[in-house]
Design a protein around this motif. Structure first.
Motif, PDB file in Angstrom:
ATOM      1  N   LEU A  66       1.016  -1.018  -0.088  1.00  0.00           N
ATOM      2  CA  LEU A  66       0.092  -0.153  -0.002  1.00  0.00           C
ATOM      3  C   LEU A  66       1.365   1.017   0.247  1.00  0.00           C
ATOM      4  O   LEU A  66       2.262   1.502   0.399  1.00  0.00           O
ATOM      5  CB  LEU A  66      -1.656   0.128   1.226  1.00  0.00           C
ATOM      6  N   ARG A  73      -4.783   4.908   8.217  1.00  0.00           N
ATOM      7  CA  ARG A  73      -6.715   5.494   7.655  1.00  0.00           C
ATOM      8  C   ARG A  73      -5.953   5.781   6.023  1.00  0.00           C
ATOM      9  O   ARG A  73      -6.521   5.954   5.216  1.00  0.00           O
ATOM     10  CB  ARG A  73      -6.878   6.182   8.192  1.00  0.00           C
ATOM     11  N   ARG A  75      -3.278   6.062   4.294  1.00  0.00           N
ATOM     12  CA  ARG A  75      -2.587   4.835   2.575  1.00  0.00           C
ATOM     13  C   ARG A  75      -3.798   4.012   2.286  1.00  0.00           C
ATOM     14  O   ARG A  75      -3.838   4.052   1.492  1.00  0.00           O
ATOM     15  CB  ARG A  75      -1.817   3.911   3.937  1.00  0.00           C
ATOM     16  N   VAL A  76      -4.873   3.661   2.967  1.00  0.00           N
ATOM     17  CA  VAL A  76      -6.206   3.250   2.472  1.00  0.00           C
ATOM     18  C   VAL A  76      -6.827   4.189   2.030  1.00  0.00           C
ATOM     19  O   VAL A  76      -6.961   3.864   0.305  1.00  0.00           O
ATOM     20  CB  VAL A  76      -6.607   2.483   3.673  1.00  0.00           C
ATOM     21  N   HIS A  77      -6.971   5.094   1.907  1.00  0.00           N
ATOM     22  CA  HIS A  77      -7.843   6.526   1.840  1.00  0.00           C
ATOM     23  C   HIS A  77      -6.906   6.695   0.191  1.00  0.00           C
ATOM     24  O   HIS A  77      -7.480   6.705  -1.414  1.00  0.00           O
ATOM     25  CB  HIS A  77      -7.951   7.554   1.940  1.00  0.00           C
ATOM     26  N   LEU A  92      -0.405  -6.584   4.118  1.00  0.00           N
ATOM     27  CA  LEU A  92      -1.323  -6.300   5.168  1.00  0.00           C
ATOM     28  C   LEU A  92      -0.657  -7.228   6.416  1.00  0.00           C
ATOM     29  O   LEU A  92      -1.469  -7.369   6.811  1.00  0.00           O
ATOM     30  CB  LEU A  92      -3.107  -6.646   5.265  1.00  0.00           C
ATOM     31  N   LEU A  97      -2.453  -1.589   9.778  1.00  0.00           N
ATOM     32  CA  LEU A  97      -2.864  -1.209   8.727  1.00  0.00           C
ATOM     33  C   LEU A  97      -4.642  -2.602   8.333  1.00  0.00           C
ATOM     34  O   LEU A  97      -5.581  -2.377   7.660  1.00  0.00           O
ATOM     35  CB  LEU A  97      -1.735  -1.118   7.283  1.00  0.00           C
ATOM     36  N   ARG A  98      -3.952  -3.325   8.164  1.00  0.00           N
ATOM     37  CA  ARG A  98      -4.895  -4.724   8.839  1.00  0.00           C
ATOM     38  C   ARG A  98      -6.435  -3.984   8.748  1.00  0.00           C
ATOM     39  O   ARG A  98      -7.467  -4.906   7.986  1.00  0.00           O
ATOM     40  CB  ARG A  98      -4.684  -5.582   8.843  1.00  0.00           C
ATOM     41  N   VAL A 101      -8.377  -1.599   6.710  1.00  0.00           N
ATOM     42  CA  VAL A 101      -8.727  -2.150   5.431  1.00  0.00           C
ATOM     43  C   VAL A 101     -10.114  -2.798   5.944  1.00  0.00           C
ATOM     44  O   VAL A 101     -11.121  -2.627   5.268  1.00  0.00           O
ATOM     45  CB  VAL A 101      -7.639  -2.482   4.740  1.00  0.00           C
ATOM     46  N   SER A 104     -12.607  -0.136   6.469  1.00  0.00           N
ATOM     47  CA  SER A 104     -13.197   0.554   4.692  1.00  0.00           C
ATOM     48  C   SER A 104     -13.842  -0.714   4.055  1.00  0.00           C
ATOM     49  O   SER A 104     -14.078   0.375   2.562  1.00  0.00           O
ATOM     50  CB  SER A 104     -11.653   1.080   4.096  1.00  0.00           C
ATOM     51  N   LEU A 106     -12.620  -2.386   1.975  1.00  0.00           N
ATOM     52  CA  LEU A 106     -11.948  -2.848   0.785  1.00  0.00           C
ATOM     53  C   LEU A 106     -11.955  -4.627   0.638  1.00  0.00           C
ATOM     54  O   LEU A 106     -12.250  -5.180   2.007  1.00  0.00           O
ATOM     55  CB  LEU A 106     -10.570  -2.730   0.771  1.00  0.00           C
TER      56      LEU A 106
END
Length: 148
Positions: A66, A73, A75-77, A92, A97-98, A101, A104, A106
């Motif tokens: 990522l 957050r 990084r996901v965006h 992940l 980070l997981r 994700v 979100s 995903l």
């Protein structure tokens, strides 16, 4: 609430034929139907219609680490801003980070699967303009990113 997402062009796969005048009917987190916009509006009277510029298609899969950012957050965006709706589990390993994700919605896969839109499938969509800029990302039926 059901929503019809439509754009001047619709692709069922990222590289598939671009079909004009079609739409995707989303109910909850699923694609309920796909077809000509006029037919879907007639069949589902009163449905909310979201008209987007550009090309509507399936959300993309991110096959790599990522993007770096100060927080998980963000990084996901960064992915959502590009139309990504699926990531690979191997990237992940950081629990924070997981968790970001997972929050979100995903989709997390163990191996890449070509993205596609089909009735009954998860409602992961993206709209891109002619230069490839992502305008809208829909994850599991809800708008997760909209370019302002």
């Amino acid at each position: 609430m059901r929503t019809l997402h439509t754009a001047p062009l619709l692709r069922r796969t990222p590289d598939g034929e671009a079909v004009p005048g079609h739409a995707v009917l989303v109910g909850g987190d699923r694609v309920e139907a796909m077809g000509p916009l006029a037919e879907l509006i007639e069949a589902y009277a009163g449905v909310r219609v979201r008209r987007w510029p550009g090309t509507l298609g399936p959300g993309l899969t991110h096959d790599g680490p990522l993007p770096m950012a100060p927080t998980p957050r963000e990084r996901v965006h960064a992915l959502l801003r590009h139309g990504v709706t699926t990531v690979l589990a191997e990237h992940l390993t950081d629990p924070a980070l997981r968790a970001a994700v997972d929050r979100s919605d995903l989709l997390v896969l163990s191996a890449p699967v070509p993205p596609h839109l089909l009735p009954g499938g998860r409602a992961d969509l993206a709209v891109h303009d002619a230069d490839g800029t992502c305008l809208v990302t829909v994850v599991a039926g809800r708008i997760a990113h909209r370019r302002t």
